[in-house]
Design an enzyme around this catalytic site. Structure first.
Site, PDB file in Angstrom:
ATOM      1  N   GLU A 120      45.069  31.559  27.624  1.00 44.34           N
ATOM      2  CA  GLU A 120      46.124  32.561  27.760  1.00 44.34           C
ATOM      3  C   GLU A 120      45.637  33.715  28.641  1.00 44.34           C
ATOM      4  OE1 GLU A 120      49.074  32.315  24.253  1.00 44.34           O
ATOM      5  OE2 GLU A 120      47.433  33.607  23.673  1.00 44.34           O
ATOM      6  N   ASN A 131      54.026  31.508  18.634  1.00 44.88           N
ATOM      7  CA  ASN A 131      53.270  32.610  18.053  1.00 44.88           C
ATOM      8  C   ASN A 131      54.258  33.763  17.869  1.00 44.88           C
ATOM      9  OD1 ASN A 131      51.550  34.674  17.369  1.00 44.88           O
ATOM     10  ND2 ASN A 131      50.516  34.780  19.361  1.00 44.88           N
ATOM     11  N   GLU A 159      45.257  39.752  21.628  1.00 48.37           N
ATOM     12  CA  GLU A 159      45.668  40.964  20.893  1.00 48.37           C
ATOM     13  C   GLU A 159      44.695  41.259  19.755  1.00 48.37           C
ATOM     14  OE1 GLU A 159      49.688  39.648  20.275  1.00 48.37           O
ATOM     15  OE2 GLU A 159      50.024  39.821  22.428  1.00 48.37           O
ATOM     16  N   HIS A 202      43.054  35.405  19.503  1.00 46.80           N
ATOM     17  CA  HIS A 202      44.130  35.822  20.411  1.00 46.80           C
ATOM     18  C   HIS A 202      43.714  37.128  21.096  1.00 46.80           C
ATOM     19  CE1 HIS A 202      47.969  37.261  21.877  1.00 46.80           C
ATOM     20  NE2 HIS A 202      48.385  36.013  21.802  1.00 46.80           N
ATOM     21  N   LYS A 224      53.881  36.491  16.318  1.00 50.46           N
ATOM     22  CA  LYS A 224      53.245  37.815  16.237  1.00 50.46           C
ATOM     23  C   LYS A 224      53.865  38.605  15.075  1.00 50.46           C
ATOM     24  CE  LYS A 224      52.369  37.320  21.096  1.00 50.46           C
ATOM     25  NZ  LYS A 224      52.049  37.908  22.385  1.00 50.46           N
ATOM     26  N   GLY A 273      53.354  38.313  27.531  1.00 51.13           N
ATOM     27  CA  GLY A 273      54.402  39.292  27.271  1.00 51.13           C
ATOM     28  C   GLY A 273      54.832  40.070  28.500  1.00 51.13           C
ATOM     29  N   SER A 317      53.916  33.945  28.796  1.00 49.85           N
ATOM     30  CA  SER A 317      55.280  33.940  29.351  1.00 49.85           C
ATOM     31  C   SER A 317      55.828  32.534  29.610  1.00 49.85           C
ATOM     32  CB  SER A 317      55.364  34.806  30.614  1.00 49.85           C
ATOM     33  OG  SER A 317      55.057  36.154  30.297  1.00 49.85           O
TER      34      SER A 317
HETATM   35  P1  PGA Z   1      54.265  35.359  25.461  1.00 50.55           P
HETATM   36  O1  PGA Z   1      53.023  35.388  24.445  1.00 50.55           O
HETATM   37  O2  PGA Z   1      54.763  33.941  25.520  1.00 50.55           O
HETATM   38  O3  PGA Z   1      55.267  36.304  24.897  1.00 50.55           O
HETATM   39  O4  PGA Z   1      53.743  35.798  26.796  1.00 50.55           O
HETATM   40  C1  PGA Z   1      52.111  34.342  24.391  1.00 50.55           C
HETATM   41  C2  PGA Z   1      51.047  34.623  23.370  1.00 50.55           C
HETATM   42  O5  PGA Z   1      50.649  35.779  23.206  1.00 50.55           O
HETATM   43  O6  PGA Z   1      50.589  33.698  22.671  1.00 50.55           O
END
Ligand code: PGA
Length: 250
Positions: A167, A9, A97, A95, A11, A173, A213
């Site tokens: 998630e 992903n 976000e 997601h 983003k 993140g 992560s």
């Molecule tokens: P990350 O993000 O691996 O940077 O923690 C995962 C995601 O948001 O899908």
């Protein structure tokens, strides 16, 4: 056996040149026969990235979002018809976000999931709890409500086509990963909810990815868990060396 999946992903990251270099690097290194790799790329790059993966077995692209309606006066939005016309097969939906910054709720996410399914594409449906819920120990109930309010109202046939990504928001993140046991606990619980609503065979056939992560250094032990069928990877999917190791971590 369930499909094993390494999904990235990106983003809102990467220029076009960076994207081309990254995808070229990754497809050159290949993907194991029993794994599929999906690049969740920003909308402006879907066409170009889809061309780059064409002809490379087991590599695909995903959109990171779409609108629930097929067309109309929705300035700035992307429809499933547009995605279909580019040859896109997967769409990441729900997601955290999108839920947090764009106020997407379970009902809206469900309508997007249905639009994607109705148009022959595959949703990668995301769920997961915030830190305070995890600390209170109510994470299983929280995710059960997210699912009850959304995908558990799909028909059996629709449900059989989706991919789920668990998630935990506190792990996205942050560098803090859920332990393999924490991931396994939730994945098993999600599978249990699907088995209760539909049947065990269907539950056993759905790929459930862990996200939060995931890195080259922890992918092997997370993916080794019985109910973890791969990862949805943010930061580490932007680095060709890291993501190659993740693709080969099964
Ligand atoms: P990350 O993000 O691996 O940077 O923690 C995962 C995601 O948001 O899908």
């Amino acid at each position: 056996m369930r499909q094993q999946i390494a999904a990235g992903n990106w983003k809102m990251n990467n220029t076009l040149d960076e994207s081309i270099n990254l995808v070229n690097d990754l497809v050159d290194k290949g993907c194991p026969d029993d794994v599929i790799t999906i690049f969740g790329v920003p909308s402006p790059y879907l066409y170009e990235m889809n061309k780059l993966v064409a002809g490379h077995a087991n590599f695909f692209v995903a959109a990171q979002n779409c609108h629930q309606n097929l067309s109309g006066a929705y300035t700035g939005e992307v429809s499933v018809d547009m995605l279909k016309s580019l040859g896109v097969k997967y769409v990441i939906l729900g997601h955290s976000e999108r839920r947090e910054y764009f106020h997407e709720d379970d009902a809206l996410i469900l309508s997007k999931v249905k639009t994607v399914l109705d148009n022959g594409m595959i949703p990668i449906f995301c769920c997961g709890e915030p830190l305070e819920i995890r600390k209170a120990g109510s994470h299983l109930a929280y995710v059960a409500i997210q699912l009850n309010n959304s995908i558990l109202s799909l028909t059996q046939d629709e449900m059989s086509k989706i991919i789920i990504a668990y998630e935990p928001i506190w792990a996205i993140g942050t560098g803090e990963t859920a332990s393999p046991d924490q991931a396994q606990e939730m994945h098993l619980a999600i599978r249990g909810l699907i088995a209760n609503k539909y049947d065990q065979n269907l539950a056993d056939s759905i790929s459930i990815l862990y996200g939060g992560s995931v890195k080259a250094s922890n992918a092997v032990e997370i993916f080794a868990k019985l109910d973890v069928d791969g990862g949805l990877v943010g930061g580490a999917s932007l680095n060709a060396v890291e993501f190659t190791q993740i693709i080969h971590a099964f």
